[in-house]
Design a protein around this motif. Structure first.
Motif, PDB file in Angstrom:
ATOM      1  N   LEU A   2      44.702 -47.847  44.918  1.00  0.00           N
ATOM      2  CA  LEU A   2      45.545 -48.882  45.506  1.00  0.00           C
ATOM      3  C   LEU A   2      46.305 -48.312  46.688  1.00  0.00           C
ATOM      4  CD1 LEU A   2      46.986 -50.330  42.186  1.00  0.00           C
ATOM      5  CD2 LEU A   2      45.480 -51.562  43.750  1.00  0.00           C
ATOM      6  N   ASP A  19      46.336 -43.841  42.284  1.00  0.00           N
ATOM      7  CA  ASP A  19      45.183 -44.052  41.428  1.00  0.00           C
ATOM      8  C   ASP A  19      45.602 -44.357  39.993  1.00  0.00           C
ATOM      9  OD1 ASP A  19      42.685 -44.124  42.647  1.00  0.00           O
ATOM     10  OD2 ASP A  19      42.680 -41.977  43.003  1.00  0.00           O
ATOM     11  N   LEU A 218      43.527 -53.184  46.811  1.00  0.00           N
ATOM     12  CA  LEU A 218      42.519 -52.535  45.981  1.00  0.00           C
ATOM     13  C   LEU A 218      41.320 -52.219  46.857  1.00  0.00           C
ATOM     14  CD1 LEU A 218      41.471 -51.746  43.095  1.00  0.00           C
ATOM     15  CD2 LEU A 218      40.527 -54.078  42.985  1.00  0.00           C
ATOM     16  N   PRO A 223      36.271 -56.406  41.044  1.00  0.00           N
ATOM     17  CA  PRO A 223      35.766 -56.612  39.682  1.00  0.00           C
ATOM     18  C   PRO A 223      35.147 -57.993  39.528  1.00  0.00           C
ATOM     19  CG  PRO A 223      37.951 -55.603  39.619  1.00  0.00           C
ATOM     20  CD  PRO A 223      37.686 -55.972  41.060  1.00  0.00           C
ATOM     21  N   ILE A 226      38.459 -61.507  37.185  1.00  0.00           N
ATOM     22  CA  ILE A 226      39.886 -61.194  37.301  1.00  0.00           C
ATOM     23  C   ILE A 226      40.668 -62.281  36.570  1.00  0.00           C
ATOM     24  CG2 ILE A 226      41.851 -60.958  38.870  1.00  0.00           C
ATOM     25  CD1 ILE A 226      39.907 -58.705  39.211  1.00  0.00           C
ATOM     26  N   PRO A 303      46.404 -57.372  36.652  1.00  0.00           N
ATOM     27  CA  PRO A 303      46.493 -55.943  36.344  1.00  0.00           C
ATOM     28  C   PRO A 303      45.790 -55.014  37.325  1.00  0.00           C
ATOM     29  CG  PRO A 303      46.067 -57.212  34.354  1.00  0.00           C
ATOM     30  CD  PRO A 303      45.962 -58.176  35.496  1.00  0.00           C
ATOM     31  N   SER A 304      44.662 -55.427  37.867  1.00  0.00           N
ATOM     32  CA  SER A 304      43.899 -54.538  38.758  1.00  0.00           C
ATOM     33  C   SER A 304      44.567 -54.317  40.107  1.00  0.00           C
ATOM     34  CB  SER A 304      42.502 -55.112  39.007  1.00  0.00           C
ATOM     35  OG  SER A 304      41.780 -55.248  37.805  1.00  0.00           O
ATOM     36  N   PHE A 305      45.598 -55.130  40.424  1.00  0.00           N
ATOM     37  CA  PHE A 305      46.146 -55.139  41.778  1.00  0.00           C
ATOM     38  C   PHE A 305      47.556 -54.576  41.873  1.00  0.00           C
ATOM     39  CE2 PHE A 305      42.659 -58.032  41.731  1.00  0.00           C
ATOM     40  CZ  PHE A 305      42.037 -57.818  42.955  1.00  0.00           C
TER      41      PHE A 305
END
Length: 328
Positions: A2, A19, A218, A223, A226, A303-305
């Motif tokens: 990120l 990371d 990201l 992914p 999401i 969560p991924s961002f």
């Protein structure tokens, strides 16, 4: 990985990378724009360049956020060369709210539903083929891009200021006119849904509003699925909270198809330009009958961002007279 950016006291933009849970300054005086343009010219990936540069001390992103120092993850030195655009009716389920705005009779199929159905049937072409083009809209230049934590300001003539929680692709155009995607970020596309509901032809007007992107980018591929959350708080209390889905598993178009139909236009492939292209949503508080007010805080998270994207709502003071154009 990120990436984010903040403004130092001397005005310089500092890139931050993480990371895991800890964030660190990247050892460079370049902004992410300058670094990305150099990578495009030399053929090196952003991840490899950052690994080669190395990292300095740890950074408290939450503290920077609270202080209003975080920037959008990608900017252009000249805001006029940053283009804010998007596509609608791209997500499975995204047509229902839109169609309800414009339906004339139960038996009628609205233009929105026709566009959505076209995407379901032809928005995910086989490799090497071109799929059906999506609905497309323009939001403005970099002057309309608002930093995380800062107010999304609705004009005094607006009839609504509503959130649109979605993902955006962030791009630079290389020296030879090739588009390069840096990665993806959370976005609040922010629109006037009451104006749009009056007549579908007001959609273009309804999109000419500010938007916000970030705080973190990201890098790499998106992914496949999401799950995020869109929330609105008023005086500290939650008045709306609902999940939103994105990623190609939840979309009627591939990212590649949406990118093709944006960058097929030569005007969008001018060397050095920046593009932030929003991919649409199926979740709107407006669809649940929420009428936003000044001071409401939009929060979009996944969560991924990394950090959530938060922006309060404000409204400009009413104009005292119509805009007057002078003759030279």
């Amino acid at each position: 990985m990120l990436l984010s950016q903040f403004r130092r006291p001397d005005g310089r933009i500092q890139i931050v990378a993480r990371d895991g849970t800890e964030a660190f300054e990247v050892k460079t005086d370049l902004s992410l724009y300058d670094l990305a343009m150099d990578c495009a010219a030399t053929g090196q990936s952003l991840r490899d360049r950052i690994s080669a540069l190395g990292l300095n001390g740890a950074v408290d992103l939450d503290e920077l956020y609270a202080a209003g120092k975080l920037l959008p993850p990608l900017l252009h030195p000249d805001p006029a060369h940053l283009h804010l655009t998007g596509t609608g009716l791209t997500h499975l389920g995204s047509a229902s709210t839109r169609a309800a705005m414009h339906a004339k009779a139960p038996q009628d199929e609205t233009d929105s539903m026709k566009m959505f159905r076209m995407g379901v049937e032809g928005g995910k072409p086989a490799n090497g083929e071109t799929g059906v083009q999506p609905e497309w809209f323009y939001k403005g230049t970099g002057h309309a891009l608002i930093a995380p934590g800062h107010a999304l300001t609705s004009p005094s003539f607006a009839e609504d200021g509503g959130e649109e929680p979605e993902l955006a692709g962030l791009y630079i155009i290389g020296p030879d006119g090739t588009p390069f995607r840096l990665g993806f970020a959370l976005a609040n596309e922010f629109s006037d849904h009451v104006m749009e509901r009056q007549n579908y032809l007001y959609l273009a007007h309804s999109k000419l509003r500010p938007c916000s992107v970030g705080p973190e980018l990201l890098i790499g591929d998106l992914p496949d699925s999401i799950t995020g959350t869109s929330k609105i708080t008023r005086h500290g209390a939650t008045i709306f909270e609902k999940p939103f889905l994105s990623g190609e598993a939840n979309m009627s178009h591939t990212i590649a198809n949406l990118e093709h139909h944006h960058f097929k236009y030569g005007v969008f492939c001018q060397p050095g330009d920046v593009h932030i292209h929003m991919f649409g949503t199926a979740t709107l508080s407006f669809g649940d009958g929420i009428a936003t007010r000044d001071g409401d805080v939009f929060e979009i998270s996944a969560p991924s961002f990394g950090l959530p994207l938060r922006n309060p709502l404000a409204t400009t003071a009413p104009a005292t007279a119509p805009v007057a154009v002078r003759t030279l």
